[in-house]
Design a protein around this motif. Structure first.
Motif, PDB file in Angstrom:
ATOM      1  N   ARG A  41       0.833  -1.205   0.000  1.00  0.00           N
ATOM      2  CA  ARG A  41       0.000   0.000   0.000  1.00  0.00           C
ATOM      3  C   ARG A  41       0.867   1.253   0.000  1.00  0.00           C
ATOM      4  NH1 ARG A  41      -4.030  -1.045   4.908  1.00  0.00           N
ATOM      5  NH2 ARG A  41      -4.456   1.173   4.510  1.00  0.00           N
ATOM      6  N   ILE A  42       1.958   1.207   0.760  1.00  0.00           N
ATOM      7  CA  ILE A  42       2.864   2.354   0.806  1.00  0.00           C
ATOM      8  C   ILE A  42       3.483   2.586  -0.567  1.00  0.00           C
ATOM      9  CG2 ILE A  42       5.036   3.183   1.798  1.00  0.00           C
ATOM     10  CD1 ILE A  42       4.239   1.605   4.378  1.00  0.00           C
ATOM     11  N   ARG A  43       3.897   1.500  -1.222  1.00  0.00           N
ATOM     12  CA  ARG A  43       4.480   1.615  -2.560  1.00  0.00           C
ATOM     13  C   ARG A  43       3.473   2.186  -3.556  1.00  0.00           C
ATOM     14  NH1 ARG A  43       8.608  -1.558  -4.532  1.00  0.00           N
ATOM     15  NH2 ARG A  43       8.128  -0.449  -6.469  1.00  0.00           N
ATOM     16  N   LYS A  44       2.224   1.742  -3.470  1.00  0.00           N
ATOM     17  CA  LYS A  44       1.209   2.238  -4.389  1.00  0.00           C
ATOM     18  C   LYS A  44       1.003   3.742  -4.202  1.00  0.00           C
ATOM     19  CE  LYS A  44      -3.562   1.503  -5.936  1.00  0.00           C
ATOM     20  NZ  LYS A  44      -4.812   0.731  -5.723  1.00  0.00           N
ATOM     21  N   ALA A  45       0.927   4.181  -2.954  1.00  0.00           N
ATOM     22  CA  ALA A  45       0.782   5.619  -2.686  1.00  0.00           C
ATOM     23  C   ALA A  45       1.998   6.378  -3.181  1.00  0.00           C
ATOM     24  CB  ALA A  45       0.576   5.845  -1.191  1.00  0.00           C
ATOM     25  N   GLU A  47       3.917   5.577  -5.666  1.00  0.00           N
ATOM     26  CA  GLU A  47       3.858   5.659  -7.128  1.00  0.00           C
ATOM     27  C   GLU A  47       2.974   6.829  -7.563  1.00  0.00           C
ATOM     28  OE1 GLU A  47       2.517   1.809  -8.271  1.00  0.00           O
ATOM     29  OE2 GLU A  47       4.423   0.825  -7.780  1.00  0.00           O
ATOM     30  N   GLU A  48       1.917   7.097  -6.811  1.00  0.00           N
ATOM     31  CA  GLU A  48       1.067   8.255  -7.118  1.00  0.00           C
ATOM     32  C   GLU A  48       1.849   9.554  -6.950  1.00  0.00           C
ATOM     33  OE1 GLU A  48      -2.378   8.119  -4.663  1.00  0.00           O
ATOM     34  OE2 GLU A  48      -2.922   6.076  -5.249  1.00  0.00           O
ATOM     35  N   ASP A  49       2.618   9.636  -5.866  1.00  0.00           N
ATOM     36  CA  ASP A  49       3.419  10.845  -5.632  1.00  0.00           C
ATOM     37  C   ASP A  49       4.463  11.029  -6.724  1.00  0.00           C
ATOM     38  OD1 ASP A  49       2.176  11.735  -3.278  1.00  0.00           O
ATOM     39  OD2 ASP A  49       3.415  10.450  -2.012  1.00  0.00           O
ATOM     40  N   LEU A  66      11.973  11.087  -4.056  1.00  0.00           N
ATOM     41  CA  LEU A  66      10.624  10.701  -3.641  1.00  0.00           C
ATOM     42  C   LEU A  66      10.416   9.195  -3.675  1.00  0.00           C
ATOM     43  CD1 LEU A  66       8.448  13.119  -5.840  1.00  0.00           C
ATOM     44  CD2 LEU A  66       9.528  13.622  -3.668  1.00  0.00           C
ATOM     45  N   ARG A  67      11.128   8.538  -4.551  1.00  0.00           N
ATOM     46  CA  ARG A  67      10.809   7.165  -4.922  1.00  0.00           C
ATOM     47  C   ARG A  67      11.189   6.168  -3.834  1.00  0.00           C
ATOM     48  NH1 ARG A  67      10.149   6.267 -10.243  1.00  0.00           N
ATOM     49  NH2 ARG A  67      11.671   7.918 -10.737  1.00  0.00           N
ATOM     50  N   LEU A  68      10.267   5.239  -3.549  1.00  0.00           N
ATOM     51  CA  LEU A  68      10.522   4.135  -2.624  1.00  0.00           C
ATOM     52  C   LEU A  68      10.541   2.822  -3.394  1.00  0.00           C
ATOM     53  CD1 LEU A  68       8.258   4.882   0.492  1.00  0.00           C
ATOM     54  CD2 LEU A  68      10.741   5.120   0.325  1.00  0.00           C
ATOM     55  N   GLY A  69      11.526   1.989  -3.100  1.00  0.00           N
ATOM     56  CA  GLY A  69      11.599   0.648  -3.674  1.00  0.00           C
ATOM     57  C   GLY A  69      11.703  -0.377  -2.560  1.00  0.00           C
ATOM     58  N   ASP A  70      11.742  -1.643  -2.938  1.00  0.00           N
ATOM     59  CA  ASP A  70      11.830  -2.694  -1.925  1.00  0.00           C
ATOM     60  C   ASP A  70      13.127  -2.614  -1.130  1.00  0.00           C
ATOM     61  OD1 ASP A  70       9.356  -3.654  -2.613  1.00  0.00           O
ATOM     62  OD2 ASP A  70      10.126  -5.188  -3.986  1.00  0.00           O
ATOM     63  N   ALA A  71      14.180  -2.071  -1.737  1.00  0.00           N
ATOM     64  CA  ALA A  71      15.433  -1.900  -1.000  1.00  0.00           C
ATOM     65  C   ALA A  71      15.250  -0.950   0.183  1.00  0.00           C
ATOM     66  CB  ALA A  71      16.524  -1.382  -1.928  1.00  0.00           C
ATOM     67  N   ALA A 150       0.773  11.588  -0.333  1.00  0.00           N
ATOM     68  CA  ALA A 150       0.098  10.284  -0.351  1.00  0.00           C
ATOM     69  C   ALA A 150       0.920   9.230   0.379  1.00  0.00           C
ATOM     70  CB  ALA A 150      -0.156   9.848  -1.796  1.00  0.00           C
ATOM     71  N   THR A 151       2.219   9.232   0.156  1.00  0.00           N
ATOM     72  CA  THR A 151       3.096   8.290   0.852  1.00  0.00           C
ATOM     73  C   THR A 151       3.045   8.510   2.358  1.00  0.00           C
ATOM     74  OG1 THR A 151       4.577   8.420  -1.062  1.00  0.00           O
ATOM     75  CG2 THR A 151       5.424   7.336   0.902  1.00  0.00           C
ATOM     76  N   ASN A 152       3.112   9.767   2.759  1.00  0.00           N
ATOM     77  CA  ASN A 152       3.098  10.079   4.186  1.00  0.00           C
ATOM     78  C   ASN A 152       1.787   9.661   4.855  1.00  0.00           C
ATOM     79  OD1 ASN A 152       5.609  10.961   4.840  1.00  0.00           O
ATOM     80  ND2 ASN A 152       5.145  13.143   4.741  1.00  0.00           N
ATOM     81  N   ALA A 153       0.690   9.738   4.130  1.00  0.00           N
ATOM     82  CA  ALA A 153      -0.592   9.324   4.706  1.00  0.00           C
ATOM     83  C   ALA A 153      -0.562   7.838   5.063  1.00  0.00           C
ATOM     84  CB  ALA A 153      -1.723   9.620   3.730  1.00  0.00           C
ATOM     85  N   GLU A 154       0.026   7.036   4.193  1.00  0.00           N
ATOM     86  CA  GLU A 154       0.139   5.606   4.485  1.00  0.00           C
ATOM     87  C   GLU A 154       1.147   5.338   5.594  1.00  0.00           C
ATOM     88  OE1 GLU A 154      -1.566   3.062   3.526  1.00  0.00           O
ATOM     89  OE2 GLU A 154      -2.857   4.137   2.127  1.00  0.00           O
ATOM     90  N   LEU A 155       2.259   6.045   5.570  1.00  0.00           N
ATOM     91  CA  LEU A 155       3.257   5.866   6.625  1.00  0.00           C
ATOM     92  C   LEU A 155       2.701   6.258   7.988  1.00  0.00           C
ATOM     93  CD1 LEU A 155       6.463   7.222   4.831  1.00  0.00           C
ATOM     94  CD2 LEU A 155       5.872   4.829   5.283  1.00  0.00           C
ATOM     95  N   ALA A 156       1.875   7.292   8.013  1.00  0.00           N
ATOM     96  CA  ALA A 156       1.266   7.731   9.269  1.00  0.00           C
ATOM     97  C   ALA A 156       0.425   6.622   9.882  1.00  0.00           C
ATOM     98  CB  ALA A 156       0.422   8.981   9.037  1.00  0.00           C
ATOM     99  N   GLU A 157      -0.313   5.886   9.052  1.00  0.00           N
ATOM    100  CA  GLU A 157      -1.117   4.775   9.558  1.00  0.00           C
ATOM    101  C   GLU A 157      -0.235   3.702  10.185  1.00  0.00           C
ATOM    102  OE1 GLU A 157      -4.391   4.522   9.762  1.00  0.00           O
ATOM    103  OE2 GLU A 157      -4.609   6.538   8.932  1.00  0.00           O
ATOM    104  N   ALA A 158       0.892   3.406   9.548  1.00  0.00           N
ATOM    105  CA  ALA A 158       1.812   2.406  10.088  1.00  0.00           C
ATOM    106  C   ALA A 158       2.390   2.852  11.421  1.00  0.00           C
ATOM    107  CB  ALA A 158       2.928   2.140   9.079  1.00  0.00           C
TER     108      ALA A 158
END
Length: 424
Positions: A41-45, A47-49, A66-71, A150-158
């Motif tokens: 979910r974090i990756r999907k958000a 990708e939107e950013d 901005l980009r997040l990967g599995d690494a 968008a990424t931060n919104a998902e990270l905030a939930e975690a």
């Protein structure tokens, strides 16, 4: 909204367990679990950013931030493990020592309080701030750039879920999602609401935070960093150090901007640097002093990924967020010192030399948060230096200078056992 978040953070500080409570180590484990569970979910958000940033025409170097990967997931979960391992030692009280003949004294650790962290477009900074600040008992208000909303919104939930699972107040970490600059101005002017400010970003952000508010600041001054190649240097080594200092992460605050090379070895050094740049896996731009010989075969070099252009005066004192290195010829050590004093930001400086007298003179004359001798400037990093996980690198002179590690997010309190003693 912002007033409510600040009040909740202050209340969370009061409600939180004492520094060193097992709940903080539990929080580290639960945060890692939450990141793993929610990563898709974090990756999907994210990708939107990233798509929005590309549509806005942001430069590729900024989009990469901005980009997040599995690494990144591996890096962040490893960070939670490192904090978990380091906490017992960092938060342990000091030894009890005699206080005259009437009692004893001991220092215990206390959180700084409510931390405001202002940063730009690195979503990893959201987790770093939430992890290190909360693990040391602080409440943290996290204000990232709108580019990672968008990424931060998902990270905030975690982060909230990890706090709840560890039995900590959820308001110990709050991601501020309103980009309105007036809300930031309100926070910067309220030392009753915020105890310390940690700005992470470019010089304009740091300068704004320092001048627009009334809060104590733990701040980096930006990374206008230099490497002095002294006449006694091992020149192939110096070329390798210069490339590693910049090309491993061109936008990092500890990345090299300008090589200051002693005129006596300048021609030989730049030849080694050009050869090393040709072998580098990726394009390299060298901005070379006009006094140096021109690149012999510019078309052939470009085919190997080496590009060259003249160095200009406006390149001095400038942080370059791209894979480019400047080379400026100086007349010896004193001239190099004078250049650093005029144009450096006090972040990271370096020297390559085999002459120990020159090394001693340079380290004595140059003032920075870290000075690296015969090594990459990128070594200025808390974990790499054996100081443990870090939140940022500070160029200030009070409280902390250099890596802002876990211990830097704590203050101390004296506990004095007086056994009934009175002051005479």
């Amino acid at each position: 909204m912002i007033e409510e978040a600040a009040r909740a953070a202050r209340a969370a500080c009061v409600q939180a367990p004492a520094v060193g409570d097992p709940a903080y180590q539990e929080y580290c484990l639960r945060l890692a679990d939450q990141l793993r569970t929610r990563w898709s979910r974090i990756r999907k958000a994210n990708e939107e950013d990233v798509a929005a940033a590309e549509a806005r025409g942001l430069p590729p170097t900024l989009v990469d931030r901005l980009r997040l990967g599995d690494a990144h997931l591996q890096v962040l979960t490893r960070l939670t493990e490192q904090v978990h391992e380091a906490l017992p030692q960092v938060t342990a009280p000091g030894p009890e020592s005699p206080a005259g003949t009437w009692g004893s004294r001991r220092q215990v650790r206390k959180p700084l309080g409510v931390v405001l962290m202002v940063y730009e477009a690195r979503p990893t900074a959201t987790i770093e701030g939430a992890l290190l600040c909360v693990a040391t008992g602080n409440a943290v208000l996290l204000r990232g750039g709108k580019e990672i909303a968008a990424t931060n919104a998902e990270l905030a939930e975690a982060i909230r879920a990890a706090c709840a699972q560890a039995g900590l107040p959820e308001a110990l970490a709050t991601v501020l999602d309103d980009p309105d600059r007036s809300q930031l101005r309100w926070l910067l002017a309220r030392p009753d609401a915020v105890d310390v400010l940690v700005p992470r970003g470019g010089p304009s952000l740091v300068d704004y935070c320092r001048t627009a508010g009334k809060l104590p600041v733990i701040a980096s001054g930006g990374g206008v960093n230099h490497l002095f190649v002294q006449a006694s240097a091992d020149l192939p080594l110096a070329a390798s150090i210069a490339l590693n200092s910049k090309m491993t992460e061109p936008t990092a605050c500890n990345a090299l901007e300008l090589v200051l090379v002693d005129r006596a070895v300048a021609g030989d050094f730049v030849a080694h640097l050009r050869e090393a740049a040709r072998r580098w896996a990726g394009p390299v731009t060298l901005r070379t002093d006009p006094s140096l010989p021109a690149l012999p075969d510019p078309e052939g070099a470009a085919a190997d990924g080496l590009y060259e252009e003249p160095l200009a005066d406006h390149d001095f004192g400038r942080e370059v967020l791209e894979p480019a290195i400047g080379v400026h010829v100086v007349d010896g050590l004193d001239a190099a010192v004078a250049h650093v004093r005029r144009h450096g930001s006090g972040h990271t400086e370096g020297i390559v030399a085999t002459d120990e007298a020159a090394v001693a003179a340079y380290t004595g004359a140059v003032d920075a948060a870290a000075l690296i001798v015969n090594g990459s400037l990128r070594l200025h990093d808390g974990p790499t230096m054996g100081l443990g996980p870090e939140l940022s690198i500070s160029t200030g002179r009070l409280h902390v200078r250099g890596p802002v590690a876990l211990g830097s997010l704590l203050t101390t309190q004296w506990v004095v056992r007086a056994r009934g003693a009175l002051r005479t």
